[in-house]
Motif scaffolding. Sequence first.
Motif, PDB file in Angstrom:
ATOM      1  N   PRO A 235       0.798  -1.221   0.000  1.00 33.97           N
ATOM      2  CA  PRO A 235       0.000   0.000   0.000  1.00 33.97           C
ATOM      3  C   PRO A 235       0.834   1.277   0.000  1.00 33.97           C
ATOM      4  O   PRO A 235       0.482   2.247  -0.640  1.00 33.97           O
ATOM      5  N   GLU A 236       1.984   1.264   0.689  1.00 28.15           N
ATOM      6  CA  GLU A 236       2.750   2.505   0.795  1.00 28.15           C
ATOM      7  C   GLU A 236       3.413   2.896  -0.520  1.00 28.15           C
ATOM      8  O   GLU A 236       3.737   4.052  -0.736  1.00 28.15           O
ATOM      9  N   THR A 237       3.606   1.939  -1.441  1.00 28.70           N
ATOM     10  CA  THR A 237       4.215   2.272  -2.736  1.00 28.70           C
ATOM     11  C   THR A 237       3.200   2.263  -3.864  1.00 28.70           C
ATOM     12  O   THR A 237       3.523   2.606  -4.993  1.00 28.70           O
TER      13      THR A 237
ATOM     14  N   ARG B  97       2.557   2.284   5.975  1.00 21.88           N
ATOM     15  CA  ARG B  97       3.635   1.349   6.311  1.00 21.88           C
ATOM     16  C   ARG B  97       3.226   0.491   7.512  1.00 21.88           C
ATOM     17  O   ARG B  97       3.442  -0.726   7.532  1.00 21.88           O
ATOM     18  N   THR B  98       2.642   1.131   8.539  1.00 24.75           N
ATOM     19  CA  THR B  98       2.193   0.373   9.710  1.00 24.75           C
ATOM     20  C   THR B  98       1.105  -0.619   9.328  1.00 24.75           C
ATOM     21  O   THR B  98       1.101  -1.776   9.783  1.00 24.75           O
TER      22      THR B  98
ATOM     23  N   LEU C  91      -6.192   4.128  -0.940  1.00 18.95           N
ATOM     24  CA  LEU C  91      -5.010   3.353  -1.303  1.00 18.95           C
ATOM     25  C   LEU C  91      -5.056   1.949  -0.704  1.00 18.95           C
ATOM     26  O   LEU C  91      -4.681   0.968  -1.346  1.00 18.95           O
ATOM     27  N   ILE C  92      -5.541   1.856   0.538  1.00 14.01           N
ATOM     28  CA  ILE C  92      -5.689   0.530   1.139  1.00 14.01           C
ATOM     29  C   ILE C  92      -6.705  -0.288   0.345  1.00 14.01           C
ATOM     30  O   ILE C  92      -6.480  -1.466   0.029  1.00 14.01           O
TER      31      ILE C  92
END
Length: 882
Positions: free
Chosen positions: A26-28, A52-53, A80-81
Amino acid sequence: MTSETPSSRRPVFPAPARAQVAAPDPETLFGELPRRRDGVGALWSHQVDQLRTYSASHVDTPDIALELPTGSGKTLVGLLIGEWRRRSRRERVVYACPTRQLALQVVDAGRRQGVELHALIDSNRDWDPREVTAYTRSEAIAVTTYSHIFNVNSHLADARTLIFDDAHAAEGYVADAWSLEIPRTSTIYNDLFDAFGDTIDSHLVTRMTGEGADTSSWPEVRMIPISATASRLNEIDAVLDAGLAARTPPRYRFTMIRESLVSCLFYVSRGKWYIRPMIPPTFQHAPFVDPAQRVYLSATLGEAGELERAFGRSPISRIPSPPAWERTGSGRRFFVFPDLAKFNAATDTVVVTPSLSDELTGLAELEQPSLPKRLAHLAAKRLILTQQNEAARNIANDLAVPAQERFEASDTTVDAFKQAGRGTLLAPNRYDGMDLADDTCRFMIMADVPTASHLQDRFLSSKLRAGDVLAERIRTRVVQGAGRCTRGPQDWAVVVVEGEDLLRYLSDPDNTQSMPVELQAEIEFGLLASASSFSNVVALTRSALAQDEDWRQHGEPSLADGRARATRTPQPLAAELAASAPREVAAWRAAWLGDWEAAGRAAVAVLEGLTAPRARAYRALWAYFASAWFARSASAGNAAAMDRSAELLTTAHRAAPGTVWLREIQPLPASTVVPEPSDESAIDGILSLLGGALRSAATFSTRAQTMLAQLAQDGATPYELGLVELGRFLGADSFKPAGRGQTDAAWLWDEFWLTVEAKSEQTADRLSMDYVRKANTHLTSVAADRAVDEPPVGSVSVIVAHSRLVDPEAVPIAASHLFLTTTDVVLDVGHDVHRAWAAIRTSVVADGGEAARAEVARILWEHRLLPAQVKERLTREPIRGL
């Protein structure tokens, strides 16, 4: 040129389906999306931290909540998630919003980032089949409203991931599916009283349905005994079944609760019936529980377990707000408190002429236009945020807003307001789900403390006096409401606070200390800045709206200093209530299933965990639930449960001494009741007067009429005499203490005292620090006069005044036992006393022994004049706290 017929056109075949390749973490993922030019260019660091978490620890967590304050980009994080789960796991993803308008905003925001989204809102019959297919095949995220998830026949029941936006505002939206309102205008309203029959007090029925002098005032809310619902279940069901029209929202909601109607709580006021379980039974709702993951996006997760109660779900893991955001803020607000400003005839007089600047266009020609009206005409567009429709319309009327410039908030009118060049948006109870960013609106009027969105909240606050339980919910509504016009770090707006209640609420550190430090600083700055002349407040408001050089040089440094000094402190009961939430969810789950033994045991676990003195009222409620549920277990054949039920009812009464609500719902049996010493004292006093000074009918009539006349006028001396006489009629040892600085009337019953300070001559002046400080000491002064160390526990002091305005500096110093009421409330008590005494004189003989005492007690109870009832009526408004 040859023509082509349908039969000769060559078919176009779809390309072969490509193998699914796992999407990045998800973070990228953001870097992989085909963003449009108007999308954001990069994620903020705190958004990356949250993603990130999530990807490291919570991809498979069934329930995960992310806290991202307003303006920090929580919608993008949630999208995004959802997009990652759709692309990497081929999951069907539903993104739910409280309102239709917010759902459309999410679709627009997501598409700017290249996220595939479709708005599946309004009636499912109108959904585009192509968009539904795209969602079903995991080719796009479905964006919808809460009501499409929580209803009797959800058409989005096959989701694998549910994302709830604005989860902090979910309580009403989720509970609505299992809540049934019956307005007074419906024939069912009176029919329900008939259905309950003699299981509820006939005097309650009179107060709720009658039109005479003994009818109830509007704020009264009563919970119907659980035992009454159980004993008359068939009759209640028949009334609802016959009265609710088919294929209507009330009918659908009745369908949701019908099988477990015996597990619902019934609340009633003169305005409506309200039927629901305390915590919604979402555990039985497949569209909610079947998905692999539920993601809750919240501007404030809170610290008292409100998220678990709202969704009926536990445990819910949390990813807290980034620490750095605490002092970043979500835009600048200048709070204005018009009630604090002083009119200066030399500088503030305005005579409206044709040459006056446009800022006062539309004002009538007068010398002293109201300050809110002056301020409102500094902005072409304004928001009015209140709890009730009527309040919003009254403010618009006071501002002389033309009919053609009024927009009453709905999903369509909000958009029209945004596009209009000028106008006023009336938005009752829209503390969430409405974004008016940037130049859309930079001026709002906020009125009322949002203490209750439904009768259950009103019962908890007004009858149970469990304000601490609602504190987090109220704070969230206030914080979110104040941010409707500031939707990002660079946004700004003016917030005008109307009304004594909200001013007092924001003046109280007990309420503001748990708010974001940025907001604390803005409120404190506004309180100080507003305590000046009309013309200066207008100048400050103009400067804040323009964000001009004066504001940058003077306003911002002051706010920065306030922000640096402010600290955020949790509400006193937050930790205990948070620990209690999972146990409460478990208890209501068992009750909904009709497992009364398990429900009773779970309720006992709740009350045993509520140990703080401030939780006594809430503890008493849970002891009552435990008693009622064990009684149901006994009815089902568990004989041992009846003794446990009786024991717990006694526990409930001991936890709620001197209160009225439990005696109304479930009094102790006559064989076990322990009389309230104050009640016995009041009965003694009344019988003594009946056999002595008021034996003569003429004397009674003269004194009663004189008392009512004194309480109906403003002169200090006669009003104080009326207060002392009222106390005598209530059976108290009533007197005005001698000496300076003493209370105007002291009403003393055994083990309970009440002092009354009258400010009947007050007109518009607010109660000062000196006045509040003096009233704080009245009980201890009476104790000193009586040569005792301290007044009895539970004693209170009341200030009676026409105005309910209190100096903000006086609020923090007010004692917890100090309350504010109006002269109208006191006069109502006086009229009830007159009617009660007329009944007593008709049916009671002064030397009639125990029968006479019982009859006096009955009449006082029916007229709400026992000491605990008088206390409840006069102490609805603490000067400090909820």
